[in-house]
Write an enzyme that holds these catalytic residues in place. Structure first.
Site, PDB file in Angstrom:
ATOM      1  N   CYS A  79       0.723  -1.626  -0.319  1.00 16.44           N
ATOM      2  CA  CYS A  79       0.288  -0.090  -0.122  1.00 16.44           C
ATOM      3  C   CYS A  79       1.011   0.983   0.327  1.00 16.44           C
ATOM      4  O   CYS A  79       1.281   1.279   0.711  1.00 16.44           O
ATOM      5  CB  CYS A  79      -1.034  -0.179   1.057  1.00 16.44           C
ATOM      6  SG  CYS A  79      -0.832   1.925   2.547  1.00 16.44           S
ATOM      7  N   GLU A  80       0.771   1.860  -1.156  1.00 19.05           N
ATOM      8  CA  GLU A  80       1.653   3.267  -0.713  1.00 19.05           C
ATOM      9  C   GLU A  80       1.356   3.949   0.097  1.00 19.05           C
ATOM     10  O   GLU A  80       2.109   5.343  -0.067  1.00 19.05           O
ATOM     11  CB  GLU A  80       1.364   4.181  -2.472  1.00 19.05           C
ATOM     12  CG  GLU A  80       0.066   4.198  -3.034  1.00 19.05           C
ATOM     13  CD  GLU A  80       0.149   5.213  -4.270  1.00 19.05           C
ATOM     14  OE1 GLU A  80       0.465   4.416  -4.833  1.00 19.05           O
ATOM     15  OE2 GLU A  80      -0.987   6.010  -4.267  1.00 19.05           O
ATOM     16  N   HIS A  81       0.005   4.363   0.712  1.00 21.18           N
ATOM     17  CA  HIS A  81      -0.263   5.201   1.663  1.00 21.18           C
ATOM     18  C   HIS A  81       0.453   4.659   3.081  1.00 21.18           C
ATOM     19  O   HIS A  81       0.733   6.490   3.795  1.00 21.18           O
ATOM     20  CB  HIS A  81      -1.729   5.341   2.150  1.00 21.18           C
ATOM     21  CG  HIS A  81      -2.231   5.996   0.833  1.00 21.18           C
ATOM     22  ND1 HIS A  81      -3.323   5.392   0.122  1.00 21.18           N
ATOM     23  CD2 HIS A  81      -2.166   7.094  -0.148  1.00 21.18           C
ATOM     24  CE1 HIS A  81      -4.298   5.721  -0.606  1.00 21.18           C
ATOM     25  NE2 HIS A  81      -3.400   6.504  -1.190  1.00 21.18           N
ATOM     26  N   HIS A  82       0.782   3.585   3.297  1.00 16.29           N
ATOM     27  CA  HIS A  82       1.110   3.516   4.917  1.00 16.29           C
ATOM     28  C   HIS A  82       2.784   2.142   4.513  1.00 16.29           C
ATOM     29  O   HIS A  82       3.284   2.029   5.284  1.00 16.29           O
ATOM     30  CB  HIS A  82       0.407   2.461   5.432  1.00 16.29           C
ATOM     31  CG  HIS A  82      -0.803   3.445   5.753  1.00 16.29           C
ATOM     32  ND1 HIS A  82      -1.978   2.857   4.970  1.00 16.29           N
ATOM     33  CD2 HIS A  82      -1.023   3.999   6.976  1.00 16.29           C
ATOM     34  CE1 HIS A  82      -2.760   4.024   5.848  1.00 16.29           C
ATOM     35  NE2 HIS A  82      -2.068   4.275   6.532  1.00 16.29           N
ATOM     36  N   GLN A 120      -4.947  -0.725  -4.591  1.00 16.71           N
ATOM     37  CA  GLN A 120      -5.566  -1.877  -5.053  1.00 16.71           C
ATOM     38  C   GLN A 120      -6.840  -1.284  -6.281  1.00 16.71           C
ATOM     39  O   GLN A 120      -6.501  -2.255  -7.253  1.00 16.71           O
ATOM     40  CB  GLN A 120      -6.965  -2.564  -3.984  1.00 16.71           C
ATOM     41  CG  GLN A 120      -7.611  -2.915  -4.751  1.00 16.71           C
ATOM     42  CD  GLN A 120      -8.152  -4.290  -3.186  1.00 16.71           C
ATOM     43  OE1 GLN A 120      -8.006  -4.111  -2.667  1.00 16.71           O
ATOM     44  NE2 GLN A 120      -9.354  -4.950  -4.300  1.00 16.71           N
ATOM     45  N   HIS A 148      -6.293  -5.337   3.820  1.00 16.67           N
ATOM     46  CA  HIS A 148      -5.021  -4.543   4.161  1.00 16.67           C
ATOM     47  C   HIS A 148      -4.165  -4.376   5.576  1.00 16.67           C
ATOM     48  O   HIS A 148      -5.222  -4.159   6.481  1.00 16.67           O
ATOM     49  CB  HIS A 148      -5.328  -3.152   3.266  1.00 16.67           C
ATOM     50  CG  HIS A 148      -6.053  -3.240   1.871  1.00 16.67           C
ATOM     51  ND1 HIS A 148      -5.233  -2.129   1.244  1.00 16.67           N
ATOM     52  CD2 HIS A 148      -6.531  -3.577   1.586  1.00 16.67           C
ATOM     53  CE1 HIS A 148      -5.570  -2.060  -0.167  1.00 16.67           C
ATOM     54  NE2 HIS A 148      -6.455  -3.804  -0.089  1.00 16.67           N
ATOM     55  N   CYS A 150      -3.072  -2.105   6.265  1.00 15.85           N
ATOM     56  CA  CYS A 150      -2.707  -1.292   7.093  1.00 15.85           C
ATOM     57  C   CYS A 150      -4.364  -0.907   7.610  1.00 15.85           C
ATOM     58  O   CYS A 150      -4.315  -0.058   8.848  1.00 15.85           O
ATOM     59  CB  CYS A 150      -2.539   0.140   5.952  1.00 15.85           C
ATOM     60  SG  CYS A 150      -3.797  -0.021   4.954  1.00 15.85           S
TER      61      CYS A 150
HETATM   62 ZN    ZN Z   1      -2.682   1.808   3.548  1.00 16.63          ZN
END
Ligand code: ZN
Length: 185
Positions: A79-82, A120, A148, A150
């Protein structure tokens, strides 16, 4: 395939994270962690050096407009956010227009996009776009079910939550989607 990651830089960064959280980067259990994490990043971002076209260029002639379906294709992405893993299964269905691709190639296609920092939703679109454009498919349906970490290991901690995303390209009616989902059961 060799990636162009700067492993030394990752090692320094991981050491800094360890120090920042109050750990001792030199203690027994942690002393090799920075280099392990650097090698891990090389592996989980290997897709940046891969071209999806390479997996879809060798095709077989095929007569007919019957649906080709492959499901339960495993994937693990980041995941590119976390920078935390998400993983699950992909379903790819397409209506060929004269050519089909070897089934193992669809798995490689999924990996090539999954081994990047991802969302995703985008992963779903990229797979659908690649099958649609490279195979000149008449219609494409891609469904991903992902878990996920995260969401399960931090934040709202909803263990077992599954995120479903779907992308269609070309000729793909609701009736065909229901038909494909029926076959896929
Ligand atoms: Zn994430």
């Amino acid at each position: 395939m060799q990636n162009n990651v700067d492993k030394e830089k990752i090692e320094q960064a991981v050491k800094m994270i360890l120090e920042a959280i109050g750990e001792d980067p030199n203690r027994e259990g942690l002393k090799d962690t920075p280099s392990r994490v650097a090698r891990m990043y090389e592996e989980i971002t290997a897709g940046y050096n891969q071209d999806p076209k390479d997996y879809l260029c060798r095709t077989f002639n095929f007569d007919g407009e019957d649906v080709v379906l492959e499901k339960d294709i495993d994937f693990a992405s980041t995941c590119e956010h976390h920078l935390m893993p998400f993983f699950g299964h992909v379903l790819i269905a397409y209506i060929p227009d004269g050519k089909i691709v070897g089934l193992s190639k669809l798995g490689r296609l999924v990996d090539c996009f999954a081994k990047r920092l991802q969302m995703q939703e985008r992963l779903t679109q990229q797979i659908a776009d690649a099958v649609f454009s490279e195979l000149n498919a008449k219609g494409v349906l891609v469904i991903i079910e992902g878990e996920h970490t995260c969401m399960t290991a931090r934040g709202i901690k909803k263990v077992g939550t599954i995120t479903k995303t779907m992308a269609t390209r070309g000729y793909m009616t609701n009736e065909m989607i229901s038909h494909i989902l029926e076959i896929a059961k």
